[in-house]
Design an enzyme around this catalytic site. Sequence first.
Site, PDB file in Angstrom:
ATOM      1  N   ARG B 100      33.481  87.921  13.572  1.00 50.07           N
ATOM      2  CA  ARG B 100      34.308  86.767  14.338  1.00 50.07           C
ATOM      3  C   ARG B 100      33.477  86.235  15.466  1.00 50.07           C
ATOM      4  NH1 ARG B 100      36.732  83.900  12.133  1.00 50.07           N
ATOM      5  NH2 ARG B 100      35.479  82.352  13.561  1.00 50.07           N
ATOM      6  N   LYS B 135      30.334  68.733  31.427  1.00 54.71           N
ATOM      7  CA  LYS B 135      31.614  68.906  31.072  1.00 54.71           C
ATOM      8  C   LYS B 135      31.650  70.065  29.821  1.00 54.71           C
ATOM      9  CE  LYS B 135      33.116  64.431  32.486  1.00 54.71           C
ATOM     10  NZ  LYS B 135      33.845  63.062  32.148  1.00 54.71           N
ATOM     11  N   LYS B 167      27.617  59.869  43.449  1.00 56.79           N
ATOM     12  CA  LYS B 167      29.031  59.344  42.667  1.00 56.79           C
ATOM     13  C   LYS B 167      29.796  58.515  43.634  1.00 56.79           C
ATOM     14  CE  LYS B 167      29.780  62.081  38.776  1.00 56.79           C
ATOM     15  NZ  LYS B 167      30.532  62.888  37.998  1.00 56.79           N
ATOM     16  N   GLU B 201      25.742  56.099  40.931  1.00 55.02           N
ATOM     17  CA  GLU B 201      26.655  55.638  39.939  1.00 55.02           C
ATOM     18  C   GLU B 201      27.136  54.352  40.533  1.00 55.02           C
ATOM     19  OE1 GLU B 201      30.053  58.405  39.236  1.00 55.02           O
ATOM     20  OE2 GLU B 201      31.575  56.765  39.410  1.00 55.02           O
ATOM     21  N   ASP B 222      28.756  52.659  35.290  1.00 54.55           N
ATOM     22  CA  ASP B 222      30.094  53.507  34.902  1.00 54.55           C
ATOM     23  C   ASP B 222      31.256  52.523  34.365  1.00 54.55           C
ATOM     24  OD1 ASP B 222      31.261  55.984  34.865  1.00 54.55           O
ATOM     25  OD2 ASP B 222      32.684  55.313  36.667  1.00 54.55           O
TER      26      ASP B 222
END
Lengths: 287, 287, 287, 287, 287, 287
Positions: B100, B135, B167, B201, B222
């Site tokens: 598994r 992510k 960012k 960004e 973005d």
Amino acid sequence: MPNLDPIELERIVDAALTEDLSGGDVTTDSLIPAHIEASASFIPRTHGVIAGLDVAKAVFARVDKSVRFTPRLIDGDVVEGGETVAMVTGSLASILRAERVALNFMQRMSGIASMTAEFVAEVEGTDTVIVDTRKTAPGMRALDKAAVVAGRGRNHRRNLSDGVLIKDNHIAALQAEGLGLQQIIRRARAQAPHTVKIEVEVESLDEIPAALDGGADIIMLDNMSIAEMRAGVEMCRDKCLTEASGNVSLESVREIAETGVDMISVGALTHSVIAMDIGLDFDELEQ
Amino acid sequence: MPNLDPIELERIVDAALTEDLSGGDVTTDSLIPAHIEASASFIPRTHGVIAGLDVAKAVFARVDKSVRFTPRLIDGDVVEGGETVAMVTGSLASILRAERVALNFMQRMSGIASMTAEFVAEVEGTDTVIVDTRKTAPGMRALDKAAVVAGRGRNHRRNLSDGVLIKDNHIAALQAEGLGLQQIIRRARAQAPHTVKIEVEVESLDEIPAALDGGADIIMLDNMSIAEMRAGVEMCRDKCLTEASGNVSLESVREIAETGVDMISVGALTHSVIAMDIGLDFDELEQ
Amino acid sequence: MPNLDPIELERIVDAALTEDLSGGDVTTDSLIPAHIEASASFIPRTHGVIAGLDVAKAVFARVDKSVRFTPRLIDGDVVEGGETVAMVTGSLASILRAERVALNFMQRMSGIASMTAEFVAEVEGTDTVIVDTRKTAPGMRALDKAAVVAGRGRNHRRNLSDGVLIKDNHIAALQAEGLGLQQIIRRARAQAPHTVKIEVEVESLDEIPAALDGGADIIMLDNMSIAEMRAGVEMCRDKCLTEASGNVSLESVREIAETGVDMISVGALTHSVIAMDIGLDFDELEQ
Amino acid sequence: MPNLDPIELERIVDAALTEDLSGGDVTTDSLIPAHIEASASFIPRTHGVIAGLDVAKAVFARVDKSVRFTPRLIDGDVVEGGETVAMVTGSLASILRAERVALNFMQRMSGIASMTAEFVAEVEGTDTVIVDTRKTAPGMRALDKAAVVAGRGRNHRRNLSDGVLIKDNHIAALQAEGLGLQQIIRRARAQAPHTVKIEVEVESLDEIPAALDGGADIIMLDNMSIAEMRAGVEMCRDKCLTEASGNVSLESVREIAETGVDMISVGALTHSVIAMDIGLDFDELEQ
Amino acid sequence: MPNLDPIELERIVDAALTEDLSGGDVTTDSLIPAHIEASASFIPRTHGVIAGLDVAKAVFARVDKSVRFTPRLIDGDVVEGGETVAMVTGSLASILRAERVALNFMQRMSGIASMTAEFVAEVEGTDTVIVDTRKTAPGMRALDKAAVVAGRGRNHRRNLSDGVLIKDNHIAALQAEGLGLQQIIRRARAQAPHTVKIEVEVESLDEIPAALDGGADIIMLDNMSIAEMRAGVEMCRDKCLTEASGNVSLESVREIAETGVDMISVGALTHSVIAMDIGLDFDELEQ
Amino acid sequence: MPNLDPIELERIVDAALTEDLSGGDVTTDSLIPAHIEASASFIPRTHGVIAGLDVAKAVFARVDKSVRFTPRLIDGDVVEGGETVAMVTGSLASILRAERVALNFMQRMSGIASMTAEFVAEVEGTDTVIVDTRKTAPGMRALDKAAVVAGRGRNHRRNLSDGVLIKDNHIAALQAEGLGLQQIIRRARAQAPHTVKIEVEVESLDEIPAALDGGADIIMLDNMSIAEMRAGVEMCRDKCLTEASGNVSLESVREIAETGVDMISVGALTHSVIAMDIGLDFDELEQ
């Protein structure tokens, strides 16, 4: 709701932070002065079931004990999208360092909870429960299973030690040694701890009488047609629990539940997760 | 192809085995005699790109050094479904204990590789590359990123230390302190290691001249429209690399690539993985 | 100033305490009653730059949460010798148990910071920065590199993942396969993440045109004479960054900086550390 | 020669590899094909004593079991510079990934061994032994102390549990409680394990009679003049061992030894290490 | 026979070796030349059941891979005292370093197996099985439980996750909230995984009807007299399993078994272990 | 009283909690609402010496920081049975999750302390001290040895690094190489750290002169008759310490002590522990 073992939670959080942060955050280190404070809101962009709030809280605490993470909801709450599920306030630099890891946990767990809730909604009004499997992301099982519960699913075996599950390959190997299904189940009963249940996977109705005769606690009806499943459930009535497994989808789950099966296990709940889109919106920095 | 750090691989494999096997396998322990040998084949049920073979090999080795895992293909190979990608032979009990966990790794990694390959196929003939994001499933980053490479995608930053990415929230916080975008980029250049690139960004075309003037190495466009993106790429030509980000799907990716953007980052590659269906079929036990 | 990853800091502190304290402190356990409180001052005996205060604080907190460690300065501050850089107050037994480990960290880190500051002072007025290398004490890299920053040096690559550095052996191996330097750099550009810079080591001026043509972001001028280095810097002007490496000493560093090279890397900053002499003087116990 | 605990060795090697290699080696991954084999020689550039060969071997084995590391010498052997101390052969990519970490270990350990050997050479012909201290690089104590032995120094206490050492601060605290030195030593004798020796630090000759009367096994003569030390040694003759400590240099060590002191402890052996310059020269790649 | 999880076995062996060997073995390091080979025999001095052979083998392998440990028996074999249960051959120094730790494991595990076998022998001829509890030495549960199996006892719950056991305190707390025993059991059935059994502790016969009505799978008869127990077993016949618990001794166990109870749990098997006396006799060194 | 290293304590507590709680507590999770508060008392059922209070406190703190554990006694206090040694108050669910692990620690440690106190009481009035051995439960040495001290026994060597103990097998191996006992001891003195004592095991009186001549600090009289032991002690008087070892029981220990031996080592203190019966009685839930 399962209570997370704090040591396991720490291991998982540390592993996630280590892989993202162990070399430092060169952007934040270079740019953000230590004195800037901020507050920000976790806001889902879509409908679903929120999960992972305690884990996100642990992430921020591990990065900076002085950051305050304040949940507005609890795991298992339904969100429509657009509302604040939690606030975080404190050092902006610390929040930025922890943001991605906290979101990765919440987005995966909320995705699992939301998909589980969809399956549970489909079978509403029946006595059938939706259960998960061991097909979880490696290293994340405790959280994947907690997220299933947040979505009002139920947990199947956590691992190989808390239940006997005799599968086709066990049976084939022992039949090659000359044992019948009854004998196999009885050997398991004699050898395994008295405290665990014995589940047996059957692939045709023919095997059910032997499984019942051997004393199975649960019979897994694997990849059967609806008609077969209904007959199988009937054969097992008042004798043992039944579980449906294999190729379960949102489209098929209601019909399966209506066979009267006790449990339907859905691997996709944890092996094919669609992350919930959740944003972290900084309140204080917007002008 | 990235070469997995053996220590990180061991950590990930151990975590996965511990959560499944630390209390023993009560089924196999109760039923399967130690003398039974078996051989089995890993067979994908669908089309896709295989990945995780080395990890599966490490799983079996950790459970039982005498089990032999023999890959027939290598990570990145395309499969049609039905062919054997690897064989495993040895103690049946050991194979059942490890099955598994080995499948969980291969199914997730092959799912990532396959989805990546679909995106890469969509942009074929352009100069645009498909890149991943941070992510990833917590604790699994090294493997998630290796699977992207198996699907012929490319890796973006591994973590917060190997590239500056300024960012919106960094910018907002510093603008609140009175800094303009050029100054922000220059501060990053002055403070961050000389060896890392600086990506910025931007959310509108208006910000691009300042980003270029500040000396950005990469500009992330973005959530822009195709028209804006095309204009942005034009503004950056021969001055810096460009990256498209936000709401990229198999339907939209070709059009985005045709804007001439250098990279398209796709979070779904690792945050919303559809596991590849792979089975382990025992050759010897079938009658 | 780099912000230490709390998990990595905990690992390093725990390793150091474990090797010193895991069997207990038989002297203190035998002699010092629990009720005795004390306060003591960390006092450098020499001129230099202090570093490691946060690490020392973490050491005391790990041994006994009730001990208070109060820095009077911050990492990077210059000391003349004789002044108090931090105070520690609380259980005498706890302070004695933690003393040596806390000092070992501060003495090494302050030694690194002080030597770095000497190199930085030598190049003052030029645009050249002093950078460290990966020649750190095994297991201590995060702290060794933080100490360099405390001395106003800059960090080069933290590890093998956050920048491409093509060295003589890479080049020799690939030339043996028939590749030229341009092709090698382009292969790296095509294969490595877009987000990292590519640095190339050259040993003679002849190699620079190919390195520039291949698109190197940084050229390392390795073990060159001052005259060669000046010529190399000229060839690279406005085309890429330059780094001087090899046999850099306090005597030679100014002359190297005056060639206009952007960075000078100094392995000795971390591989040949002279510990700063720092004492812990107990205020309360003196009569 | 101390035999390294394999578990501690693994911990140290893993920590060093993790900080360098956990994100992969982007240069080697991008450039070096898996099929290239190479062999290379570890060659010191200077005179000294080699140490760390077993550790370097463990580093290569951890990165790639198929790489062969063949020592030509053993730890403690004297080298002149220029000769091969070990060969490594196998996958070029694996050798390049492990090279820096292996060298960091060997260079530090050989530096310690070489400096120790210089101190030992200075006291040759006397009965005095050179011993180390607990002033080691955090996390590296086992290796730092093994390197001292390679240089024919001897190990003092490994940690706080394997010997009582009553220092000035212990004495001051207990004198403030009204205890005299004899009483302090007797309390330690009564409380500490019978199996450990008791060493007492004295700062003037006046304290020696009480220390002897209390039953000290070893008296540390701390920061004394040569004349005082000679007198102290005389007072202790046939009663206990003596150790000289404080401000020991290559210039002063002979004179100290000639006082007849049994041990001279030198913190600089491990706190201020000058790394030995050792290169890894690739034989096969040179043309 | 339970198969030990290799990762858990490694953790336990490493913990034991670390606490004994992490500072080296100063006796063996000082005295025993590396070239001396030896062979030695593990010989119990008393009658009993041997256990821990695989663990001892793992201990020697961890200290020195070249040492050969050859069991002559397997776990669970009965010994009379005086016969060789295993041989170890190889480097004398390595054998001496590992000896104590290997013996500590074998002596405890054989003590557990032997006491278990005594209890099992007392109930021979009945259908009652002897089971262990969670009263194990902290950190040693996997081995303590494996030793019980070696003595032909059976394992009860491994941990808090693999079975519901509703004890007096759970019941008291919920009764204070107004719930009756049936309701409590049904709540557990509704909330806990379907795959685990539910056991209920009862302290008087009065509680049994409610426990049966609630659907308990197992009823624990806690601290009852033989007469009560016999009545309780009768009430539960064909309805659920029964377990006797509390104050079980070798003197009382037969009488308890003759009540017809299915299981008797004995905490002393693991919480009050009498180590088996086993010696390691060196064959080659005797003259 | 030895002060537990906090890192080692954390390792041991975490290992114990992980093996019991890592999959959650399915009973408590299913039944006990989070809002129920409780308080409970730890009450020994028998006479003895209590130990492990700090460890139990650490267990509850690890499971739930908000639970308050309040000791009424300290380790080493004598209890008669029936009195409260500690209170715990807070979330009932948390107390139930941690209860078994906390009791396992306290019961083992109190068992060790109590048996030690019995041996110590037997030798009261003599100058002989009772010491432990390295025959501890694997992974538990620090706590086993702390419990011996709680019972007013003393610790022998903690591990192989903090004392030389030359045993029969060392001697036999070296005699086979032609060395006599004096030479063996002198080699140990020359090779081992100056800071550790040298103990020699002798099996007959004949060996004592050589051991004394070689300079042994301690002589272990192994398995001797009382008469031999008395003679051995006499031979060693004022020359070295003596230790009796082998087959020491509560019946024989007084007679052994009266030979005048300095130490009697008793393996059973830690290898054959009888757990103290301690209960956790919930005050608030009883009606």
